[in-house]
Scaffold this motif. Structure first.
Motif, PDB file in Angstrom:
ATOM      1  N   VAL A   1      39.920  -6.851 -10.999  1.00  0.00           N
ATOM      2  CA  VAL A   1      39.296  -8.035 -10.387  1.00  0.00           C
ATOM      3  C   VAL A   1      40.135  -8.507  -9.193  1.00  0.00           C
ATOM      4  O   VAL A   1      39.607  -8.777  -8.101  1.00  0.00           O
TER       5      VAL A   1
ATOM      6  N   VAL B   1      39.889  -6.182  -6.207  1.00  0.00           N
ATOM      7  CA  VAL B   1      38.643  -6.360  -5.449  1.00  0.00           C
ATOM      8  C   VAL B   1      38.805  -7.546  -4.483  1.00  0.00           C
ATOM      9  O   VAL B   1      38.428  -7.459  -3.303  1.00  0.00           O
TER      10      VAL B   1
ATOM     11  N   VAL C   1      33.688  -6.094 -12.482  1.00  0.00           N
ATOM     12  CA  VAL C   1      33.633  -5.768 -11.039  1.00  0.00           C
ATOM     13  C   VAL C   1      32.272  -5.242 -10.583  1.00  0.00           C
ATOM     14  O   VAL C   1      32.029  -5.107  -9.382  1.00  0.00           O
TER      15      VAL C   1
END
Ligand code: GDP
Length: 295
Positions: free
Chosen positions: A172, A175, A211
């Motif tokens: 996470v 990203v 994600v």
């Protein structure tokens, strides 16, 4: 890659093309030999059965047997059926409209996942995309380091991850970081285990829901033959995959896994790994591969 099968089929086709006329008995004999060649190449039994049935029904029509070049027509039928078996046309990766598009690589330990992550980053970077990498393999710090070193070699940025954090958190945050840095694609190299276990699948499912990857690619080791297909099927059932990258095709003279995959799990082979070097990753082209097998 496919050398054994290619050699066997070459012999069958030479004999077929050598005959001026063919009758049903000749076709039956040739199909028996093709069947053996496919089984020896370690193609899934049921896949071989359907393949032969299909070729038989297309080949015994009078149009084929009465034609001037029946042998060549049968070779053409096998070729077309082989292209279908390999997936028809080559399958592109989906990136969607988000930046970054997360691409998740999953598979068992040793299948070539880390190497393939970097190879894929190189291919995508060469096509003009800004690509980043991250490793979520907190169980093997050496794997994280391997990704960093290999990424550095090809100039692909690897987002640093703290192995004391959970794999989900790492993905996470990576990203978010990739978004800040303006990457178009983020390749997530996940942890592999020796066998599929509940814990591993749970972790992968959590990463997937956190994600929402554009692609989940299963990395399969071609050298493991039908096991590779069975494990891919299990990953597809439990996690859902979008396609497969088959590694170590350079060391696999049989090719049964690649030939069975699409028919067994319904998911396409997208890339093949053809060597240890970082540039040894190719887009999988069913048509070209069939021509290579049939000479
Ligand atoms: P991981 O445990 O799944 O991350 O596997 P690695 O990426 O560390 O790869 C395991 C081994 O397979 C390494 O020695 C790689 O060089 C090798 N490997 C990966 N892909 C290929 C390939 O396409 N061909 C060959 N010959 N070796 C490969």
């Amino acid at each position: 890659m496919f050398e054994n099968l290619a050699e066997k089929l070459e012999g069958v086709f030479k004999r077929l093309k050598g005959r001026g006329r063919l009758d049903e008995e000749n076709v039956k004999e040739a199909l028996k030999e093709i069947r053996m060649a496919l089984l020896e190449a370690d193609v899934n039994f049921k896949v071989v059965k359907d393949f032969i049935e299909d070729v038989r029904s297309r080949a015994v029509g009078q149009d084929v047997l009465d034609s001037i070049t029946p042998g060549q027509q049968i070779v053409k039928i096998v070729h077309d059926r082989l292209v279908e078996l390999l997936g028809g046309t080559s399958s592109q990766l989906k990136f969607g409209h988000r930046f970054p598009a997360p691409i998740m690589l999953v598979g068992l330990q040793g299948c070539g996942k880390t190497t393939t992550s970097v190879k894929l980053a190189r291919v995508l970077a060469k096509s003009g995309k800004r690509v980043g990498l991250v490793s979520a393999d907190v169980y093997r710090p050496a794997a994280m380091e391997q990704l960093r070193v290999m990424g550095e070699k090809i100039g692909a940025p690897v987002i640093r991850a703290d192995s004391s954090q959970s794999p989900v958190k790492i993905c996470v945050e990576a990203v978010e970081e990739a978004k800040r840095r303006g990457y178009e694609v983020l390749i997530l190299d996940t942890a592999g285990r020796l066998h599929i276990d509940t814990e591993m699948m749970e972790e992968l499912k959590q990463i997937k829901s956190a994600v929402n990857p554009s692609e989940i690619l299963f990395v399969a080791d071609a050298m493991t033959g039908q096991d590779a297909v069975n494990v891919a099927a299990k990953f597809n059932e439990l996690l859902g995959i979008d396609g497969v990258i088959m590694t170590k095709m350079d060391g696999d003279a049989r090719g049964g896994a690649a030939l069975s995959l699409k028919a067994v799990i319904g998911k396409p082979l997208k890339y093949v790994g053809v060597g240890e070097k970082i540039d040894a990753l190719e887009v999988f082209h069913p048509e070209r591969m069939a021509s290579r097998i049939l000479g």
